[in-house]
Design a protein around this motif. Structure first.
Motif, PDB file in Angstrom:
ATOM      1  N   THR A 185       0.850  -1.183   0.000  1.00 36.69           N
ATOM      2  CA  THR A 185       0.000   0.000   0.000  1.00 36.69           C
ATOM      3  C   THR A 185       0.886   1.233   0.000  1.00 36.69           C
ATOM      4  OG1 THR A 185      -1.814   1.142   1.130  1.00 36.69           O
ATOM      5  CG2 THR A 185      -0.188   0.076   2.524  1.00 36.69           C
ATOM      6  N   LEU A 204      -4.310  -0.930  -2.604  1.00 35.51           N
ATOM      7  CA  LEU A 204      -3.612  -2.207  -2.479  1.00 35.51           C
ATOM      8  C   LEU A 204      -3.129  -2.607  -3.866  1.00 35.51           C
ATOM      9  CD1 LEU A 204      -2.810  -4.703  -0.781  1.00 35.51           C
ATOM     10  CD2 LEU A 204      -5.032  -5.685  -1.365  1.00 35.51           C
ATOM     11  N   LEU A 243      -6.083   2.032   3.609  1.00 38.90           N
ATOM     12  CA  LEU A 243      -5.612   1.087   4.616  1.00 38.90           C
ATOM     13  C   LEU A 243      -5.109   1.809   5.856  1.00 38.90           C
ATOM     14  CD1 LEU A 243      -5.568  -0.603   1.913  1.00 38.90           C
ATOM     15  CD2 LEU A 243      -3.781  -1.952   2.990  1.00 38.90           C
ATOM     16  N   LEU A 270      -1.722  -5.053   6.554  1.00 40.55           N
ATOM     17  CA  LEU A 270      -1.703  -6.195   5.660  1.00 40.55           C
ATOM     18  C   LEU A 270      -1.400  -7.523   6.343  1.00 40.55           C
ATOM     19  CD1 LEU A 270       0.410  -4.585   2.803  1.00 40.55           C
ATOM     20  CD2 LEU A 270      -2.012  -5.147   2.672  1.00 40.55           C
ATOM     21  N   TYR A 290      -6.504  -7.331   4.674  1.00 38.75           N
ATOM     22  CA  TYR A 290      -6.099  -5.946   4.905  1.00 38.75           C
ATOM     23  C   TYR A 290      -7.180  -5.166   5.638  1.00 38.75           C
ATOM     24  CZ  TYR A 290      -8.643  -5.136   0.463  1.00 38.75           C
ATOM     25  OH  TYR A 290      -9.589  -5.100  -0.543  1.00 38.75           O
TER      26      TYR A 290
END
Length: 354
Positions: A270, A283, A302, A307, A316
């Motif tokens: 990311t 992602l 994120l 992750l 995620y």
């Protein structure tokens, strides 16, 4: 008899020094008593030993990202908020492993034999895979907890030394007495980055702490090692890899990378988020040499936990517009994306309480 100011000052100084000495001695005494009490407490929990010293609790990438998921032959174990959930490989029959999860978040899952080790705020805990026999094996803040065979390796705050202790929380020792910022373990070697006098060094040692070798003078985090390279993020958020054969450095992307995971074929990552926006950006997937970039979920934002990787899936944490954290999964090919919501999880509180 009258005392002059000079004598009074001398007496006061003497009393102060005596009091300080007593405090220092008592502090040391208290610490020794506490250590003895802890060792006694730990001696009373079930003493476990793993027969296969090659077993590891989780992969390098997952531990770098707070260990939000771990995989066994038949199940996934993953964290969401304050509990740990167990699911079969088809994501059905999901259950949580705690009668009462409590208020503290849980992360850094390591699974070994019939045991789950995890971090809960300022403690390292373990429990059996059915959620029973919960014990605290370490009291204190820890980071990067990695388990190999019968040993737990971790960074301990506030001094960030690199520690090693057995699976029962005993026989703890300092392997690296430095300000260690990141570490990983691969093939019997510990790779770690530390800061000293505002400079950063990347070194390796054997798992018993011997054989220190300087690899590079650089800041490096999220270390992932294999037989040929060490992958890491540098001080400028660039994803790099160090060739172990000649210590040459290769930059894999010009983008600012916040976090990544890898397997034997791909890197999933990311991008560092913009200051005026929520979370980190998207992602993506690339080959191990940085080529063939593919967007898997470009709209996702994120969070810093980020992750996790298993044989077939990427997990995620994303943040929606309501600042709610969601746990997502997507196939490594970019297909079968899904959100693991709280209402998808079958909480078993009432069943367990009854």
């Amino acid at each position: 008899m009258k005392l002059n100011n000079r004598k009074i000052g001398s007496y006061l100084l003497l009393i102060t020094l005596v009091v300080l000495g007593i405090v220092v001695l008592e502090t040391d005494f208290i610490e020794k008593i506490y250590d003895k009490f802890e060792d006694y407490r730990l001696s009373k929990i079930e003493q476990i030993k793993i027969e296969d010293n090659s077993l590891k609790g989780n992969n390098q990438s997952n531990i770098n990202n707070y260990g939000i998921v771990a995989e066994t032959k038949d199940s996934f174990y993953y964290t969401l908020d304050t509990t740990i959930y167990k699911s079969d490989k088809k994501f059905k029959g999901t259950e949580d492993l705690f009668i009462r999860p409590g208020k503290d978040s849980k992360d850094t899952i390591n699974i070994l034999d019939n045991w789950i080790f995890y971090r809960q705020f300022d403690e390292i805990k373990r429990m059996k895979m059915d959620g029973s026999s919960v014990n605290t094996v370490f009291k204190g803040y820890s980071f990067d907890m990695r388990i190999f065979g019968n040993w737990i390796y971790f960074l301990g705050a506030p001094e960030y030394n690199l520690y090693k202790m057995d699976l029962n929380g005993r026989n703890r020792e300092v392997l690296v007495n430095r300000d260690v910022r990141d570490m990983t373990i691969y093939d019997g070697k510990i790779y770690y980055c530390y800061e000293e006098d505002e400079k950063y060094y990347l070194k390796k040692i054997n798992q018993d702490g011997s054989g220190e070798v300087l690899l590079l003078k650089t800041e490096a985090r999220d270390l992932v090692a294999d037989s040929d390279y060490i992958y890491y993020i540098d001080e400028d958020y660039k994803l790099c890899r160090l060739t172990l054969k000649d210590n040459s450095i290769e930059k894999l992307s010009n983008e600012e990378t916040f976090s990544f995971v890898k397997d034997d074929k791909w890197i999933f990552y990311t991008l560092k988020g913009e200051e005026d926006k929520l979370g980190n950006k998207g992602l993506y997937r690339m080959d191990l040499d940085g080529n063939n970039v593919l967007e898997l979920d470009g709209d996702a934002r994120l969070d810093e936990i980020g992750l996790g990787i298993t044989d077939d899936w990427i997990f995620y944490h994303s943040i929606n517009e309501e600042w709610r954290t969601l746990l997502n999964r997507i196939g490594k090919d970019g297909k079968n994306a899904s959100i693991i919501e709280n209402n998808e999880v079958e909480n078993k509180y009432e069943e367990k309480l009854n």
